[in-house]
Design an enzyme around this catalytic site. Sequence first.
Site, PDB file in Angstrom:
ATOM      1  CB  ALA A 147       7.120  57.004 -16.169  1.00  0.00           C
ATOM      2  CB  CYS A 148       3.661  59.427 -19.878  1.00  0.00           C
ATOM      3  SG  CYS A 148       2.054  58.613 -19.728  1.00  0.00           S
ATOM      4  N   GLY A 149       2.723  61.226 -17.871  1.00  0.00           N
ATOM      5  CA  GLY A 149       1.877  61.908 -16.902  1.00  0.00           C
ATOM      6  C   GLY A 149       0.664  61.116 -16.485  1.00  0.00           C
ATOM      7  CG  PHE A 176       5.416  61.011 -13.407  1.00  0.00           C
ATOM      8  CD1 PHE A 176       6.143  60.197 -12.566  1.00  0.00           C
ATOM      9  CD2 PHE A 176       5.926  61.290 -14.666  1.00  0.00           C
ATOM     10  CE1 PHE A 176       7.365  59.660 -12.955  1.00  0.00           C
ATOM     11  CE2 PHE A 176       7.143  60.770 -15.075  1.00  0.00           C
ATOM     12  CZ  PHE A 176       7.866  59.946 -14.216  1.00  0.00           C
TER      13      PHE A 176
END
Length: 219
Positions: A147-149, A176
Amino acid sequence: MAIQLNHLYASTWQHGQHTKQFLFTSTKTRPLQISAVMPSNAKLLIQSGVVRPISPKEAVPAMKSEGFVLLDIRPEWEREKARVSGSLHVPLFVEDKDYSPITLLKKWVHFGYIGLWTGQNFTMFNPDFVQQVEQAVPDKDTKLLVACGEGLRSIMATSKLHEGGYKNLGWLAGGFNRAAEDDFPGVEGKEKLQYATIGGVSYYFLQLLLLLQGVGKSN
């Protein structure tokens, strides 16, 4: 007065390339799409089913019922703002601390055009990324939800992990930024998880937009 927030963009400078990324997206439900700017090898991994796209709403159920481990690959300054409790952290990008004349010039240009607006540091690929993941998760059969932004950095990380021998990989589709308020109940930090990518001048612009949105709803 009604104000609708959709996308807040900012440019990023990485490896000498000037690209545009989402800084703010609304949390309205939208169909998941494979981005046109996604690397071709990453697209193939998803389209072939080797990497499983998982939406933010599906993430916690996948972690609880299927045993996925959440791997946060955002840089440290984003994770400090907001993070999912219990998630692992290995950054794909780290701050470039080279102070040679050419790099200093790039940093100056980055700050003037990008850093001041986004609050993002001038970064470089973490050369030890896969090795650091191997230290944290030595069993390569472990189910990893990367996961990242925004979803772009994490799909790059997923591709590298696949090359490194990890076999059960999930990708947090959209990152996210697409998370709703209740998608990740255990969040630590001073900001909302979906806004942690935003910094610099754009952070204050976002606060103004949210304030105007609140005023619009009250009216």
